[in-house]
Structure formats: C-alpha cells, structure tokens
Design an enzyme around this catalytic site. Structure first.
Site, PDB file in Angstrom:
ATOM      1  N   ASP A 134       0.824  -1.202   0.000  1.00  0.00           N
ATOM      2  CA  ASP A 134       0.000   0.000   0.000  1.00  0.00           C
ATOM      3  C   ASP A 134       0.863   1.259   0.000  1.00  0.00           C
ATOM      4  O   ASP A 134       1.947   1.280   0.582  1.00  0.00           O
ATOM      5  CB  ASP A 134      -0.890  -0.016   1.250  1.00  0.00           C
ATOM      6  CG  ASP A 134      -2.033   0.976   1.147  1.00  0.00           C
ATOM      7  OD1 ASP A 134      -2.298   1.482   0.050  1.00  0.00           O
ATOM      8  OD2 ASP A 134      -2.654   1.250   2.188  1.00  0.00           O
ATOM      9  N   GLY A 169       0.208   5.488  -4.567  1.00  0.00           N
ATOM     10  CA  GLY A 169      -0.331   6.783  -4.961  1.00  0.00           C
ATOM     11  C   GLY A 169       0.117   7.906  -4.050  1.00  0.00           C
ATOM     12  O   GLY A 169       0.476   8.999  -4.509  1.00  0.00           O
ATOM     13  N   ARG A 208       0.108   9.565 -10.132  1.00  0.00           N
ATOM     14  CA  ARG A 208      -0.050   8.289  -9.443  1.00  0.00           C
ATOM     15  C   ARG A 208       0.590   7.153 -10.236  1.00  0.00           C
ATOM     16  O   ARG A 208       1.073   6.169  -9.662  1.00  0.00           O
ATOM     17  CB  ARG A 208      -1.534   7.988  -9.218  1.00  0.00           C
ATOM     18  CG  ARG A 208      -2.166   8.906  -8.173  1.00  0.00           C
ATOM     19  CD  ARG A 208      -3.650   8.611  -8.013  1.00  0.00           C
ATOM     20  NE  ARG A 208      -3.893   7.279  -7.480  1.00  0.00           N
ATOM     21  CZ  ARG A 208      -3.909   6.992  -6.185  1.00  0.00           C
ATOM     22  NH1 ARG A 208      -3.663   7.938  -5.288  1.00  0.00           N
ATOM     23  NH2 ARG A 208      -4.156   5.768  -5.774  1.00  0.00           N
ATOM     24  N   HIS A 249       2.872   3.706  -9.048  1.00  0.00           N
ATOM     25  CA  HIS A 249       2.624   2.297  -9.372  1.00  0.00           C
ATOM     26  C   HIS A 249       3.835   1.670 -10.066  1.00  0.00           C
ATOM     27  O   HIS A 249       4.165   0.502  -9.823  1.00  0.00           O
ATOM     28  CB  HIS A 249       1.378   2.168 -10.252  1.00  0.00           C
ATOM     29  CG  HIS A 249       0.113   2.548  -9.537  1.00  0.00           C
ATOM     30  ND1 HIS A 249      -0.233   2.019  -8.313  1.00  0.00           N
ATOM     31  CD2 HIS A 249      -0.884   3.415  -9.877  1.00  0.00           C
ATOM     32  CE1 HIS A 249      -1.400   2.534  -7.929  1.00  0.00           C
ATOM     33  NE2 HIS A 249      -1.800   3.385  -8.852  1.00  0.00           N
ATOM     34  N   ARG A 291     -11.948   2.246  -8.173  1.00  0.00           N
ATOM     35  CA  ARG A 291     -11.043   3.361  -8.465  1.00  0.00           C
ATOM     36  C   ARG A 291     -11.364   3.953  -9.846  1.00  0.00           C
ATOM     37  O   ARG A 291     -12.069   3.333 -10.646  1.00  0.00           O
ATOM     38  CB  ARG A 291      -9.593   2.878  -8.433  1.00  0.00           C
ATOM     39  CG  ARG A 291      -9.139   2.469  -7.042  1.00  0.00           C
ATOM     40  CD  ARG A 291      -7.659   2.221  -6.987  1.00  0.00           C
ATOM     41  NE  ARG A 291      -7.211   1.918  -5.626  1.00  0.00           N
ATOM     42  CZ  ARG A 291      -5.952   1.840  -5.255  1.00  0.00           C
ATOM     43  NH1 ARG A 291      -4.978   2.043  -6.144  1.00  0.00           N
ATOM     44  NH2 ARG A 291      -5.632   1.565  -3.993  1.00  0.00           N
ATOM     45  N   LEU A 344      11.310 -20.178  -4.510  1.00  0.00           N
ATOM     46  CA  LEU A 344      10.277 -19.340  -3.918  1.00  0.00           C
ATOM     47  C   LEU A 344       8.950 -19.536  -4.643  1.00  0.00           C
ATOM     48  O   LEU A 344       8.890 -19.516  -5.873  1.00  0.00           O
ATOM     49  CB  LEU A 344      10.680 -17.863  -4.001  1.00  0.00           C
ATOM     50  CG  LEU A 344       9.639 -16.848  -3.499  1.00  0.00           C
ATOM     51  CD1 LEU A 344       9.496 -16.932  -1.982  1.00  0.00           C
ATOM     52  CD2 LEU A 344      10.006 -15.437  -3.939  1.00  0.00           C
ATOM     53  N   ARG A 402       1.874  -4.927   6.119  1.00  0.00           N
ATOM     54  CA  ARG A 402       1.170  -3.899   5.352  1.00  0.00           C
ATOM     55  C   ARG A 402       1.949  -2.603   5.431  1.00  0.00           C
ATOM     56  O   ARG A 402       2.278  -2.117   6.519  1.00  0.00           O
ATOM     57  CB  ARG A 402      -0.248  -3.666   5.864  1.00  0.00           C
ATOM     58  CG  ARG A 402      -0.956  -2.579   5.035  1.00  0.00           C
ATOM     59  CD  ARG A 402      -2.422  -2.500   5.274  1.00  0.00           C
ATOM     60  NE  ARG A 402      -3.013  -1.535   4.320  1.00  0.00           N
ATOM     61  CZ  ARG A 402      -4.263  -1.578   3.906  1.00  0.00           C
ATOM     62  NH1 ARG A 402      -5.071  -2.525   4.327  1.00  0.00           N
ATOM     63  NH2 ARG A 402      -4.717  -0.676   3.048  1.00  0.00           N
ATOM     64  N   ARG A 417      -5.077  -2.267   8.863  1.00  0.00           N
ATOM     65  CA  ARG A 417      -6.198  -3.173   8.622  1.00  0.00           C
ATOM     66  C   ARG A 417      -5.759  -4.177   7.572  1.00  0.00           C
ATOM     67  O   ARG A 417      -4.745  -3.986   6.888  1.00  0.00           O
ATOM     68  CB  ARG A 417      -7.447  -2.413   8.163  1.00  0.00           C
ATOM     69  CG  ARG A 417      -7.244  -1.556   6.918  1.00  0.00           C
ATOM     70  CD  ARG A 417      -8.541  -0.876   6.473  1.00  0.00           C
ATOM     71  NE  ARG A 417      -8.334  -0.050   5.295  1.00  0.00           N
ATOM     72  CZ  ARG A 417      -8.019   1.240   5.327  1.00  0.00           C
ATOM     73  NH1 ARG A 417      -7.877   1.853   6.499  1.00  0.00           N
ATOM     74  NH2 ARG A 417      -7.838   1.927   4.207  1.00  0.00           N
ATOM     75  N   SER A 445      -7.973  -5.360   5.083  1.00  0.00           N
ATOM     76  CA  SER A 445      -8.648  -5.029   3.824  1.00  0.00           C
ATOM     77  C   SER A 445      -9.071  -6.254   3.008  1.00  0.00           C
ATOM     78  O   SER A 445      -8.734  -6.366   1.829  1.00  0.00           O
ATOM     79  CB  SER A 445      -7.763  -4.095   2.983  1.00  0.00           C
ATOM     80  OG  SER A 445      -7.572  -2.860   3.633  1.00  0.00           O
ATOM     81  N   GLU A 468       1.209 -13.495  12.434  1.00  0.00           N
ATOM     82  CA  GLU A 468       1.798 -12.327  13.095  1.00  0.00           C
ATOM     83  C   GLU A 468       1.671 -11.109  12.175  1.00  0.00           C
ATOM     84  O   GLU A 468       1.919 -11.205  10.967  1.00  0.00           O
ATOM     85  CB  GLU A 468       3.268 -12.584  13.422  1.00  0.00           C
ATOM     86  CG  GLU A 468       3.496 -13.708  14.414  1.00  0.00           C
ATOM     87  CD  GLU A 468       2.925 -13.402  15.791  1.00  0.00           C
ATOM     88  OE1 GLU A 468       2.999 -12.227  16.216  1.00  0.00           O
ATOM     89  OE2 GLU A 468       2.403 -14.338  16.423  1.00  0.00           O
TER      90      GLU A 468
END
Length: 242
Positions: A13, A16, A26, A30, A64, A124, A179, A185, A187, A198
């Site tokens: 997050d 933007g 923006r 990204h 969006r 991975l 996050r 949060r 989301s 965790e």
C-alpha cells in the site's frame, strides 16, 4: 535471525501517496511499486522464505477511477511479461489467486503462460492475488465443499475446518503479514488464513519498502513467540522436552 517466516503475505500500500508526496502522477507510484516488488522477491529468496503472497489488485479496486484501473492492468501485463524469464531463471514458481476470468484476454493469457512456464520450479513460491477478495474466497470455498459433499452423499458431519481449508484458493497459512503505507487493517485479504498470523504494519510507503525495511519486519517476527492459544509456560515445557 533464528526464526525466519516460512510464508510472508504483503499488502503493498501507498503507491499513490508516495507519488503525491513527490508531486508526481499516481502512475509513477505504481511503476515504482513494481521495482519494490522485484526487490522484495529477490530479498525473499536471499532470506530463505518459501512462499511470498502479494496483494496486487483487490476485488474492491474496481471502484477506483477507470483510467487508474486500466493503467494498473497494463502495468501488470507488462511487468509479468518482462519479469517471467528472470523469475524462471531464479527457480521462482508463480501462481495466482482471485477471479482472473473477468480480465482482458491478454492478461489471462499472460498469467496462464507464467504459471505454466514456472510450474516445475521449486524455489520461492510467488502467489499473486489479483481481483481477489477474502470474503468471496470463503463463499466460493463453501460452495465447492458443499458440491463435493453432495456428490459423495455425505452430510453436514463431514464439514470441518480442514475440509473447508482444502477448498480455499490459498490453503496455506502465512506466518507473517506485512502492510505498508500506514493503514492498520487487512482489507479483505486472506481472511481465513490470517487467523494466527503475526502482523506487522509500517508507515513506509510501498515504493520505499527496501531490503532494510523488509529486514525490520523479519526481525520483528523473529522476536515474537507464537503460542497458538497456549501459554508461554506450556511452550517452555515443550521446548525443554525437545
């Protein structure tokens, strides 16, 4: 570090806001976010993490502005096509969760090609959550489970947490959730899977989430005791017995 998480999940997050703070469009945020993801994948490999799940596009992101959604999808296609050879060379296996069917055919083909090309890799495991929502995942899993039980002529006694887990898009449980961007949060991300994960939240915007910031999250995890409902004393006794 003594304890490295096996599975890390990230909500990336702040792209933007990172751009706005620099007077940039923006789109620049990204694009910088893609570079940050590349670095995070590389560092995950270096740290011996087995699975990295990243929230690229949520089912709510359709709200969006249309131009931004179109840009996000275009960037995703370009990044996937540009990075697939390098990911494959580094033994990364790509998989996708979420409803891909609503996307343009070009994007669907890119995801299918990436998954197929890397399917035999055992390094991975990079899981891309795109057009994904945790509530939708649980509802869909319930439907699949009920359909399977009906076909096997089994009743409600066959419904269990384990049976439902096997029907999820992502049946694995992350050890560490990260996050960026200052929001605290989850989301609608991995609602079932994060029950005992965790949590680590940082104010750092995603484009600035470099190796040092990633290590802060990993060090935070390293210092925690995961009890899963037990007491510290019980865990101590268990370790002594070992």
């Amino acid at each position: 570090m003594e304890n490295t998480p096996r599975h890390v999940a990230i909500v990336m997050d702040g792209n933007g806001r990172w751009a706005n703070s620099r007077g940039l469009p923006r789109a620049a945020g990204h694009k910088a976010g893609i570079d940050a993801l590349r670095g995070t994948v590389e560092h995950s490999i270096c740290r011996g993490i087995k699975t990295l799940t990243v929230y690229v596009f949520s089912s709510e992101n359709w709200q969006r502005p249309h131009a931004e959604v179109a840009l996000l999808l275009e960037l995703f296609i370009t990044a996937l096509d540009d990075e697939i050879d390098e990911l494959h060379k580094n033994n990364v296996r790509l998989s996708f969760i979420g409803d891909i069917s609503v996307f343009p055919e070009e994007l669907q083909l890119s995801t299918q090609t990436a998954a197929r090309t890397t399917s035999a890799n055992n390094g991975l495991n990079l899981v891309i959550a795109i057009n994904y929502g945790g509530r939708t995942e649980i509802v869909s899993a319930c439907k699949r489970l009920f359909s399977a039980l009906s076909g096997e002529n089994k009743g409600s006694e066959a419904v269990s947490e384990e049976a439902l887990r096997r029907q999820l898009d992502l049946p694995d449980y992350p050890d560490l959730f990260i996050r960026t961007g200052g929001e605290v949060r989850i989301s609608n991300f991995l609602l079932w899977q994060l029950a005992y994960t965790e949590m680590y939240f940082t104010d750092v915007y995603w484009p600035d989430f470099n190796h040092a910031e990633y290590d802060k999250a990993l060090q935070s995890y390293d210092g925690r005791q995961r009890r899963f409902g037990r007491t510290s004393e019980q865990l101590g006794q268990h370790e002594t017995a070992l």
